[in-house]
Enzyme design. Structure first.
Site, PDB file in Angstrom:
ATOM      1  N   GLU A  82     -22.590   2.165 -14.130  1.00 36.74           N
ATOM      2  CA  GLU A  82     -21.520   2.415 -13.156  1.00 36.74           C
ATOM      3  C   GLU A  82     -20.281   3.003 -13.841  1.00 36.74           C
ATOM      4  O   GLU A  82     -19.656   3.935 -13.340  1.00 36.74           O
ATOM      5  CB  GLU A  82     -21.166   1.113 -12.410  1.00 36.74           C
ATOM      6  CG  GLU A  82     -19.977   1.163 -11.486  1.00 36.74           C
ATOM      7  CD  GLU A  82     -20.033   2.188 -10.368  1.00 36.74           C
ATOM      8  OE1 GLU A  82     -18.987   2.412  -9.736  1.00 36.74           O
ATOM      9  OE2 GLU A  82     -21.091   2.811 -10.173  1.00 36.74           O
ATOM     10  N   CYS A 122     -18.952  17.356   5.939  1.00 37.99           N
ATOM     11  CA  CYS A 122     -17.617  17.854   6.289  1.00 37.99           C
ATOM     12  C   CYS A 122     -16.954  16.809   7.170  1.00 37.99           C
ATOM     13  O   CYS A 122     -17.555  15.806   7.540  1.00 37.99           O
ATOM     14  CB  CYS A 122     -17.769  19.164   7.046  1.00 37.99           C
ATOM     15  SG  CYS A 122     -18.817  20.341   6.178  1.00 37.99           S
ATOM     16  N   HIS A 179     -34.149   3.878 -29.346  1.00 37.70           N
ATOM     17  CA  HIS A 179     -35.352   4.659 -29.004  1.00 37.70           C
ATOM     18  C   HIS A 179     -35.003   6.114 -28.713  1.00 37.70           C
ATOM     19  O   HIS A 179     -35.769   6.823 -28.072  1.00 37.70           O
ATOM     20  CB  HIS A 179     -36.066   4.009 -27.815  1.00 37.70           C
ATOM     21  CG  HIS A 179     -36.451   2.585 -28.084  1.00 37.70           C
ATOM     22  ND1 HIS A 179     -37.467   2.233 -28.951  1.00 37.70           N
ATOM     23  CD2 HIS A 179     -35.902   1.425 -27.647  1.00 37.70           C
ATOM     24  CE1 HIS A 179     -37.550   0.914 -29.015  1.00 37.70           C
ATOM     25  NE2 HIS A 179     -36.624   0.400 -28.239  1.00 37.70           N
ATOM     26  N   ARG A 212     -13.917  13.634   3.160  1.00 33.51           N
ATOM     27  CA  ARG A 212     -15.310  13.968   3.453  1.00 33.51           C
ATOM     28  C   ARG A 212     -15.690  15.345   2.917  1.00 33.51           C
ATOM     29  O   ARG A 212     -16.869  15.694   2.871  1.00 33.51           O
ATOM     30  CB  ARG A 212     -15.558  13.935   4.953  1.00 33.51           C
ATOM     31  CG  ARG A 212     -15.254  12.584   5.606  1.00 33.51           C
ATOM     32  CD  ARG A 212     -15.471  12.664   7.095  1.00 33.51           C
ATOM     33  NE  ARG A 212     -16.854  12.989   7.357  1.00 33.51           N
ATOM     34  CZ  ARG A 212     -17.812  12.072   7.524  1.00 33.51           C
ATOM     35  NH1 ARG A 212     -17.497  10.798   7.434  1.00 33.51           N
ATOM     36  NH2 ARG A 212     -19.051  12.424   7.746  1.00 33.51           N
ATOM     37  N   ASN A 222     -20.718  19.616  11.341  1.00 29.49           N
ATOM     38  CA  ASN A 222     -20.959  18.832  10.122  1.00 29.49           C
ATOM     39  C   ASN A 222     -22.461  18.587  10.034  1.00 29.49           C
ATOM     40  O   ASN A 222     -23.057  18.067  10.976  1.00 29.49           O
ATOM     41  CB  ASN A 222     -20.221  17.498  10.182  1.00 29.49           C
ATOM     42  CG  ASN A 222     -20.671  16.581   9.037  1.00 29.49           C
ATOM     43  OD1 ASN A 222     -21.063  17.043   7.985  1.00 29.49           O
ATOM     44  ND2 ASN A 222     -20.669  15.279   9.305  1.00 29.49           N
ATOM     45  N   GLY A 223     -23.076  18.987   8.928  1.00 29.20           N
ATOM     46  CA  GLY A 223     -24.521  18.795   8.781  1.00 29.20           C
ATOM     47  C   GLY A 223     -25.176  20.054   8.244  1.00 29.20           C
ATOM     48  O   GLY A 223     -24.503  20.914   7.669  1.00 29.20           O
ATOM     49  N   TRP A 255     -17.233  20.696   3.145  1.00 29.09           N
ATOM     50  CA  TRP A 255     -17.934  20.536   1.857  1.00 29.09           C
ATOM     51  C   TRP A 255     -19.076  21.531   1.940  1.00 29.09           C
ATOM     52  O   TRP A 255     -20.031  21.352   2.698  1.00 29.09           O
ATOM     53  CB  TRP A 255     -18.484  19.111   1.703  1.00 29.09           C
ATOM     54  CG  TRP A 255     -18.997  18.831   0.333  1.00 29.09           C
ATOM     55  CD1 TRP A 255     -18.295  18.366  -0.744  1.00 29.09           C
ATOM     56  CD2 TRP A 255     -20.358  19.010  -0.156  1.00 29.09           C
ATOM     57  NE1 TRP A 255     -19.112  18.240  -1.849  1.00 29.09           N
ATOM     58  CE2 TRP A 255     -20.390  18.631  -1.516  1.00 29.09           C
ATOM     59  CE3 TRP A 255     -21.545  19.446   0.442  1.00 29.09           C
ATOM     60  CZ2 TRP A 255     -21.552  18.687  -2.290  1.00 29.09           C
ATOM     61  CZ3 TRP A 255     -22.702  19.503  -0.332  1.00 29.09           C
ATOM     62  CH2 TRP A 255     -22.689  19.123  -1.686  1.00 29.09           C
ATOM     63  N   LYS A 315     -18.512   6.556 -12.972  1.00 31.78           N
ATOM     64  CA  LYS A 315     -17.083   6.679 -12.607  1.00 31.78           C
ATOM     65  C   LYS A 315     -16.396   7.727 -13.484  1.00 31.78           C
ATOM     66  O   LYS A 315     -15.664   8.586 -13.015  1.00 31.78           O
ATOM     67  CB  LYS A 315     -16.365   5.329 -12.753  1.00 31.78           C
ATOM     68  CG  LYS A 315     -16.711   4.325 -11.660  1.00 31.78           C
ATOM     69  CD  LYS A 315     -16.029   4.547 -10.362  1.00 31.78           C
ATOM     70  CE  LYS A 315     -16.883   5.172  -9.270  1.00 31.78           C
ATOM     71  NZ  LYS A 315     -18.125   4.578  -8.911  1.00 31.78           N
ATOM     72  N   LYS A 352     -16.893  11.953   0.045  1.00 23.90           N
ATOM     73  CA  LYS A 352     -17.037  10.499   0.142  1.00 23.90           C
ATOM     74  C   LYS A 352     -18.308  10.077   0.839  1.00 23.90           C
ATOM     75  O   LYS A 352     -18.948   9.085   0.470  1.00 23.90           O
ATOM     76  CB  LYS A 352     -15.828   9.934   0.885  1.00 23.90           C
ATOM     77  CG  LYS A 352     -15.804   8.430   0.995  1.00 23.90           C
ATOM     78  CD  LYS A 352     -15.609   7.792  -0.357  1.00 23.90           C
ATOM     79  CE  LYS A 352     -15.676   6.292  -0.361  1.00 23.90           C
ATOM     80  NZ  LYS A 352     -15.725   5.719  -1.689  1.00 23.90           N
ATOM     81  N   GLU A 378     -17.555  11.200 -12.553  1.00 26.96           N
ATOM     82  CA  GLU A 378     -17.075  11.642 -11.235  1.00 26.96           C
ATOM     83  C   GLU A 378     -15.646  12.150 -11.253  1.00 26.96           C
ATOM     84  O   GLU A 378     -15.326  13.162 -10.638  1.00 26.96           O
ATOM     85  CB  GLU A 378     -17.118  10.461 -10.257  1.00 26.96           C
ATOM     86  CG  GLU A 378     -18.458  10.146  -9.675  1.00 26.96           C
ATOM     87  CD  GLU A 378     -18.299   9.111  -8.570  1.00 26.96           C
ATOM     88  OE1 GLU A 378     -18.189   9.507  -7.409  1.00 26.96           O
ATOM     89  OE2 GLU A 378     -18.247   7.907  -8.900  1.00 26.96           O
TER      90      GLU A 378
END
Ligand code: AGP
Length: 610
Positions: free
Chosen positions: A482, A2, A505, A27, A98-99, A74, A486, A605, A489
């Protein structure tokens, strides 16, 4: 992960706290709230959803309030509802956090057995009631903190206001980031410096185990034993303007376009008079001569930067390099050699990713040398490392990492060249041509950025596709990974990255005329093999979009389209330039699909919980 923020001073605090929350919103953005202390009373406004949903409720708060704390969430415990939003209240106090409090269940049961009622499902409300219980029993907020904090297990940065002490905000830090901003006759705190860098550049980073009392003109810090700790002030480099969109529609788009400039700044910082600056690259902070194995530790996009770097690092240094997912590494009890024989390299944009930080602490206990590549000075990972390369990417606000990735690959490669030079494995006559090409890398980057319009049109053709595959070989395989990340996301399309040679395969079973496949195909040593893999895909009617040389007729005959990308001699530089196309493709597909590019659902983030 958060975002928390607060203000105490002579000004009306509501707008200051709300603006700070806007800076913290990357965040976590599923609910938000503000509490203020005015004339001995605490008032709280909170709402679910984006921060803007909270704005109309701010009118309910006393406009003259001078002390306020704010939180953007979050969710970890409980759905993103109004009741679960912070701040949480208890007797005479309001608290933000936060945590994660790992032992919250047993603490909650203890409080419920004493008759405490809970309005939310959060771990945080447990802390609020534990403190409320102490204050109700007559403890001063400081003493309540000193009694409650030792009972909490997990990671937390906390802030509380209490009507018993109307001239202070109380803070506590364990694991999660917490920094104070010292102003003129006013003070701030936040989860990171962007919360208040538009007001002051004077910062004090709290350490694990520290608590603090923040007044409008005072800051008192004490440690677990109650000992006073002097406040260590740091002048931060980032200005407010570097954290705004500068006319771009999204932070992500701005940050993609900033990459040429970031490469120039990085080169300027680490190459002096055409030679690598070993000091600036941190080579004198570790003893390479002892090192017999290297573990690169990271998460998400930073992990892919590590995978890319490995292609150059292992051969240049002649030392085995393992690239490790931080969330797996620590718990598999890896073989680590003490006395500095193992070098653990952490790569992290935020410098606060809990999984990566926990690995560093574990490796340090095992006697490893710790080196990091990080974008945030004085972040936990920077402070935990023996040596660090601070990237010159500037603040990265868009949740989907872009300029940080290319900057991480470049920093890791320059470190590799410097380490190889220090170990006598590469001579300057071998390194000079690479540094020569580095000079023109920003120009090549601009060329890749010029394909923006072409890619936007391509996105119009493929944005409705429910699936995507990305393929490549060597470093291009990692750019494929990557690219898939992207796209996942920010567009929520299911996308997978594969080594092109691996398709046959199994995954090639997914290929048909509806499957778009992005192939990263520079004219490098993997070119021929990649072309054969593309032919295998075309034989199953796969729709191949190549990132490569648009004058390559053979490639054009095979593919539905080619995104032009310059060819470079140095594989690491090629990987950096090839990344632009996958960044733009995911961006423009997300735009077409109308998703929230800068704040994609379910993400944040900086991931400060394990
Ligand atoms: C990338 O776009 C994501 N935001 C995420 O995968 C990120 O790379 C990861 O969480 C690591 O973050 P860090 O670099 O701040 O440690």
């Amino acid at each position: 992960m958060c975002g928390i923020i607060g203000y105490i001073g002579p000004k009306n605090c509501i707008d200051i706290v709300f603006d700070g929350l806007k800076k913290m919103e990357y965040r976590g953005y599923d609910s938000a709230g503000i509490a203020v202390l005015h004339e001995g009373h605490i008032s709280i406004s909170k709402e679910s959803g984006k921060l803007e949903n909270l704005r109309p409720h701010l009118e309910l708060l006393p406009a003259q309030a001078k002390i306020g704390i704010g939180h953007t969430r979050w969710a970890t415990h409980g759905l993103p509802t109004r009741d679960n939003a912070h701040p949480h209240a208890s007797e005479r106090l309001a608290l933000i956090h936060n945590g994660i409090i790992e032992n919250y269940k047993e603490l909650k049961a203890e409080l419920q057995s004493k008759g405490f009622h809970f309005r939310s499902e959060t771990d945080t409300e447990v802390v609020a009631h534990l403190l409320g219980e102490r204050i109700q029993a007559g403890d001063h907020p400081r003493d309540a903190l000193n009694k409650v904090i030792p009972r909490l297990e997990g990671a937390f940065s906390l802030a509380l206001i209490c009507d018993q002490e109307p001239n202070f905000i109380y803070l506590a830090k364990q694991g999660s980031p917490l920094v104070v901003g010292l102003g003129k006759k006013e003070n701030f705190f936040g989860s990171d410096v962007t919360a208040f860098c538009s007001h002051t550049q004077k910062a004090v980073f709290l350490q694990d185990g520290e608590c603090a009392a923040l007044g409008s003109e005072s800051l008192e810090i004490w440690d677990r034993s109650g000992q006073k700790v002097p406040a260590k002030t740091t002048m931060i480099q980032w200005s407010a303007s570097s954290a705004d969109k500068q006319g771009y529609r999204h932070y992500m788009l701005k940050e993609i376009h900033e990459q040429s400039g970031v490469i120039s700044k990085t080169t300027h910082a680490f190459v002096k008079d055409g030679k690598l600056d070993l000091d600036a690259l941190g080579l004198n902070t570790i003893d390479l001569s002892k090192v017999s194995s290297i573990h690169i530790i990271a998460c998400g996009t930073a992990y892919y930067a590590g995978m890319t770097a490995k292609y150059a690092m292992e051969t240049s240094l002649g030392i085995p390099v393992n690239v490790e997912l931080a969330s797996e590494f620590r718990y598999r009890d890896p073989l680590l050699q003490g006395e500095g024989r193992t070098l653990v390299m952490a790569i992290s944009q935020s410098g606060e990713t809990a999984d990566t930080l926990a690995c560093l602490k574990h490796a340090k206990e095992k006697g490893c040398q710790i080196f990091s590549i990080c974008n945030v000075a004085y972040s936990s990972i920077h402070r935990e490392s023996h040596g660090t390369i601070l990237m010159h990417a500037g603040p990265e606000i868009g949740v989907a990492s872009t300029k940080a990735f290319t900057s991480q690959v470049l920093c890791a490669y320059l470190w590799t060249l410097a380490a190889a030079q220090k170990l006598g494995r590469m001579t300057s006559s071998e390194i000079d041509p690479v540094l020569q090409e580095l000079k023109s890398l920003p120009i090549y980057m601009d060329k890749a950025l010029n394909a923006e319009e072409h890619i936007a049109e391509l996105a119009n053709r493929f944005y409705e596709s429910p699936n995507f595959l990305f393929v490549g070989r060597g470093p291009s395989y990692v750019i494929a990974l990557e690219g898939a990340l992207k796209l996942k996301e920010i567009s929520y399309i299911h996308a997978e990255g594969y080594a092109a040679g691996e398709l046959k395969h199994g995954p090639i079973a997914l290929v048909d005329k509806h499957m778009p496949i992005v192939a990263v195909v520079p004219k490098d040593s993997y070119y021929e093999k990649t072309i054969s893999n593309i032919e295998e895909i075309c034989a199953r009617e796969g729709q191949v979009i190549a990132i490569g040389d648009d004058k390559d007729q053979h490639l054009r005959d095979l593919c539905v389209d080619i995104i032009p990308c310059p060819n470079l001699k140095t594989p690491m530089f090629q990987a950096i330039v090839s990344t632009v196309a996958v960044q733009f493709l995911s961006y423009y597909i997300a735009i077409k699909r109308g998703t929230d590019v800068d704040q994609p659902r379910n993400l944040a983030k900086s991931v400060t919980v394990e």
